[in-house]
Enzyme design. Structure first.
Site, PDB file in Angstrom:
ATOM      1  N   LYS A 176      -1.753  -0.403 -12.919  1.00 31.14           N
ATOM      2  CA  LYS A 176      -0.978  -2.002 -12.461  1.00 31.14           C
ATOM      3  C   LYS A 176      -1.811  -3.079 -13.639  1.00 31.14           C
ATOM      4  O   LYS A 176      -1.016  -4.161 -13.393  1.00 31.14           O
ATOM      5  CB  LYS A 176      -1.973  -1.771 -11.003  1.00 31.14           C
ATOM      6  CG  LYS A 176      -1.632  -0.477 -10.386  1.00 31.14           C
ATOM      7  CD  LYS A 176      -0.592  -0.830  -9.473  1.00 31.14           C
ATOM      8  CE  LYS A 176      -0.121  -0.664  -8.176  1.00 31.14           C
ATOM      9  NZ  LYS A 176       1.420  -0.619  -8.331  1.00 31.14           N
ATOM     10  N   TYR A 179      -4.929   4.765 -12.481  1.00 35.68           N
ATOM     11  CA  TYR A 179      -4.065   3.368 -10.870  1.00 35.68           C
ATOM     12  C   TYR A 179      -3.996   2.346 -11.941  1.00 35.68           C
ATOM     13  O   TYR A 179      -3.368   1.307 -11.904  1.00 35.68           O
ATOM     14  CB  TYR A 179      -4.238   3.746  -9.656  1.00 35.68           C
ATOM     15  CG  TYR A 179      -3.988   2.787  -8.765  1.00 35.68           C
ATOM     16  CD1 TYR A 179      -2.768   3.107  -8.338  1.00 35.68           C
ATOM     17  CD2 TYR A 179      -4.733   2.243  -8.945  1.00 35.68           C
ATOM     18  CE1 TYR A 179      -2.286   2.225  -7.400  1.00 35.68           C
ATOM     19  CE2 TYR A 179      -4.087   1.299  -7.049  1.00 35.68           C
ATOM     20  CZ  TYR A 179      -2.723   1.599  -6.465  1.00 35.68           C
ATOM     21  OH  TYR A 179      -2.703   0.651  -6.140  1.00 35.68           O
TER      22      TYR A 179
HETATM   23  P1  NAI Z   1       2.158   3.859   1.264  1.00 34.80           P
HETATM   24  O1  NAI Z   1       1.634   4.945   0.056  1.00 34.80           O
HETATM   25  O2  NAI Z   1       2.227   3.952   2.439  1.00 34.80           O
HETATM   26  O3  NAI Z   1       3.596   3.301  -0.265  1.00 34.80           O
HETATM   27  C1  NAI Z   1       4.145   3.845  -1.202  1.00 34.80           C
HETATM   28  C2  NAI Z   1       5.298   3.892  -0.818  1.00 34.80           C
HETATM   29  O4  NAI Z   1       6.094   4.299  -2.352  1.00 34.80           O
HETATM   30  C3  NAI Z   1       5.990   5.368  -0.124  1.00 34.80           C
HETATM   31  O5  NAI Z   1       6.654   5.381   1.628  1.00 34.80           O
HETATM   32  C4  NAI Z   1       5.821   6.521  -0.854  1.00 34.80           C
HETATM   33  O6  NAI Z   1       6.587   7.579  -0.751  1.00 34.80           O
HETATM   34  C5  NAI Z   1       6.939   5.892  -1.659  1.00 34.80           C
HETATM   35  N1  NAI Z   1       6.643   6.052  -3.259  1.00 34.80           N
HETATM   36  C6  NAI Z   1       6.313   7.051  -4.373  1.00 34.80           C
HETATM   37  N2  NAI Z   1       6.270   7.207  -4.831  1.00 34.80           N
HETATM   38  C7  NAI Z   1       7.538   7.043  -4.876  1.00 34.80           C
HETATM   39  C8  NAI Z   1       8.497   7.259  -5.907  1.00 34.80           C
HETATM   40  N3  NAI Z   1       8.186   7.940  -7.422  1.00 34.80           N
HETATM   41  N4  NAI Z   1      10.188   6.647  -5.738  1.00 34.80           N
HETATM   42  C9  NAI Z   1      10.228   6.454  -4.657  1.00 34.80           C
HETATM   43  N5  NAI Z   1       9.187   5.995  -3.370  1.00 34.80           N
HETATM   44  C10 NAI Z   1       8.054   6.626  -4.196  1.00 34.80           C
HETATM   45  O7  NAI Z   1       1.482   2.485   0.464  1.00 34.80           O
HETATM   46  P2  NAI Z   1       1.277   1.243   0.222  1.00 34.80           P
HETATM   47  O8  NAI Z   1      -0.235   0.885   0.349  1.00 34.80           O
HETATM   48  O9  NAI Z   1       1.902   0.488   1.001  1.00 34.80           O
HETATM   49  O10 NAI Z   1       1.410   1.439  -0.710  1.00 34.80           O
HETATM   50  C11 NAI Z   1       2.651   0.090  -1.183  1.00 34.80           C
HETATM   51  C12 NAI Z   1       1.927  -0.419  -3.044  1.00 34.80           C
HETATM   52  O11 NAI Z   1       1.346  -1.320  -2.673  1.00 34.80           O
HETATM   53  C13 NAI Z   1       1.704   0.388  -4.485  1.00 34.80           C
HETATM   54  O12 NAI Z   1       2.321   0.404  -5.072  1.00 34.80           O
HETATM   55  C14 NAI Z   1       0.302   0.133  -3.963  1.00 34.80           C
HETATM   56  O13 NAI Z   1      -0.365   0.675  -5.509  1.00 34.80           O
HETATM   57  C15 NAI Z   1       0.393  -0.885  -3.696  1.00 34.80           C
HETATM   58  N6  NAI Z   1      -1.577  -1.765  -3.743  1.00 34.80           N
HETATM   59  C16 NAI Z   1      -1.503  -0.784  -2.667  1.00 34.80           C
HETATM   60  C17 NAI Z   1      -2.853  -1.628  -1.953  1.00 34.80           C
HETATM   61  C18 NAI Z   1      -3.072  -1.536  -0.374  1.00 34.80           C
HETATM   62  O14 NAI Z   1      -4.663  -1.914  -0.137  1.00 34.80           O
HETATM   63  N7  NAI Z   1      -2.416  -0.314   0.287  1.00 34.80           N
HETATM   64  C19 NAI Z   1      -3.925  -2.494  -3.024  1.00 34.80           C
HETATM   65  C20 NAI Z   1      -2.732  -2.768  -3.789  1.00 34.80           C
HETATM   66  C21 NAI Z   1      -1.609  -2.646  -4.198  1.00 34.80           C
END
Ligand code: NAI
Length: 288
Positions: A169, A165
């Site tokens: 990132k 990851y």
């Molecule tokens: P989340 O798991 O709720 O959202 C990620 C979404 O991406 C999910 O709805 C999933 O179905 C979708 N997804 C996964 N693979 C996919 C693909 N191949 N094509 C289309 N959609 C796909 O998690 P969150 O926290 O909302 O994450 C959003 C972004 O923020 C991610 O890139 C994550 O790495 C990043 N992030 C989140 C942090 C946090 O504290 N929640 C911290 C740092 C980064």
């Protein structure tokens, strides 16, 4: 000052839940027409259905906004192309791309299968690349574009169990660093958000009390700002629990050891070489 998005079209990947959903809702509330993409799979990227994206589209429509749902995968070239095509077919342009979709496959490097490393790179780094590649000619042609990458403190600073990851990132930041230069003449600004928020991705990683203060809706103002006409170019904004800050590479002046420098010279001068007093940010084209 009100920041509006009337006439603008946005594609938000991974917007069926968590942060992406919040970004999509806010953009729609402010007048943007939105393509809500989500593969709808589990957190490790397995499975999938367009139900999650459909639900967010329904929410947007119920609030009087305009949106369409896309169930493609960002890591599949056809899936990435499909969401941009859908934006063009439904709304005739694309002004904003938020590369937000992501998965986790955490394990210490010793225990990690290469397939889990590769898969995380595929979704985060290649997913952001494929979606950006699909939208880039459109933004160049229209002389306007705002792209937001989603990086992470894990990429910037490291986190146990996240070599895959973290590599993905920080790779995204490297990608942005050159896009900001190549897009500038066509008014395409590319920035990154480094969030910390309570979503399904973090619900098992942090205590409940901490999660309460880390609403995903507190990340969205920074992301939506980075989608606006006022957006800077090439900036990493950090957002967590209502605190917003910038992260950047800095360089110090260093020590000139001349053309005969030896290994021993490095050892003897090490403290001065790494002394960050007076270090300055490097490489940010524009801070605000
Ligand atoms: P989340 O798991 O709720 O959202 C990620 C979404 O991406 C999910 O709805 C999933 O179905 C979708 N997804 C996964 N693979 C996919 C693909 N191949 N094509 C289309 N959609 C796909 O998690 P969150 O926290 O909302 O994450 C959003 C972004 O923020 C991610 O890139 C994550 O790495 C990043 N992030 C989140 C942090 C946090 O504290 N929640 C911290 C740092 C980064």
């Amino acid at each position: 000052m009100t920041i509006g998005f009337e006439g603008k079209v946005a594609v938000v990947t991974g917007a069926g839940g968590g942060l992406g959903r919040c970004h999509a809702l806010e953009l729609a509330k402010r007048g943007a027409r939105v393509v809500v993409n989500d593969l709808g799979g589990a957190m490790d990227g397995t499975g999938g259905s367009s139900a999650a994206a459909d639900e967010v589209v329904n929410e947007i429509k119920a609030a009087g906004g305009e949106a369409v749902s896309n169930g493609g995968s960002v890591s599949d070239p056809k899936g990435a192309a499909s969401m941009i095509e859908q934006a063009m077919d439904s709304f005739g342009r694309v002004d904003i791309l938020i590369n937000n979709a992501g998965i986790l496959r955490d394990k210490s490097f010793a225990k990690m299968e290469i397939e889990d490393f590769r898969m995380v790179l595929e979704v985060h780094l290649m997913g952001s690349t494929l979606c950006t590649k699909a939208v880039w000619p459109i933004m160049r042609e229209q002389g306007y574009g705002r792209i937001v990458m989603t990086t992470s403190p894990s990429g910037l600073y490291g986190n146990f169990g996240q070599t895959n990851y973290g590599a993905a990132k920080l790779g995204i930041v490297g990608f942005m660093n050159t896009l900001k230069i190549e897009g500038a003449k066509n008014n395409i600004h590319t920035n990154a958000i480094a969030p910390v928020a309570a979503t399904r991705m973090t619900e098992n990683l942090m205590p409940e009390e901490a999660l309460k203060a880390l609403g995903p809706e507190l990340i969205t103002p920074a992301v939506v700002y980075l989608c606006s006409e006022e957006a800077p170019n090439g900036v990493i904004l950090q957002a967590a629990g209502g605190r917003y800050s910038v992260a950047c590479m800095v360089e110090n002046e260093g020590v000139d050891l001349g053309t005969e420098a030896s290994v021993e010279d490095i050892a003897e001068n090490y403290e001065a070489i790494v002394d960050l007093t007076g270090a300055k940010p490097r490489g940010m084209l524009q801070l605000s």
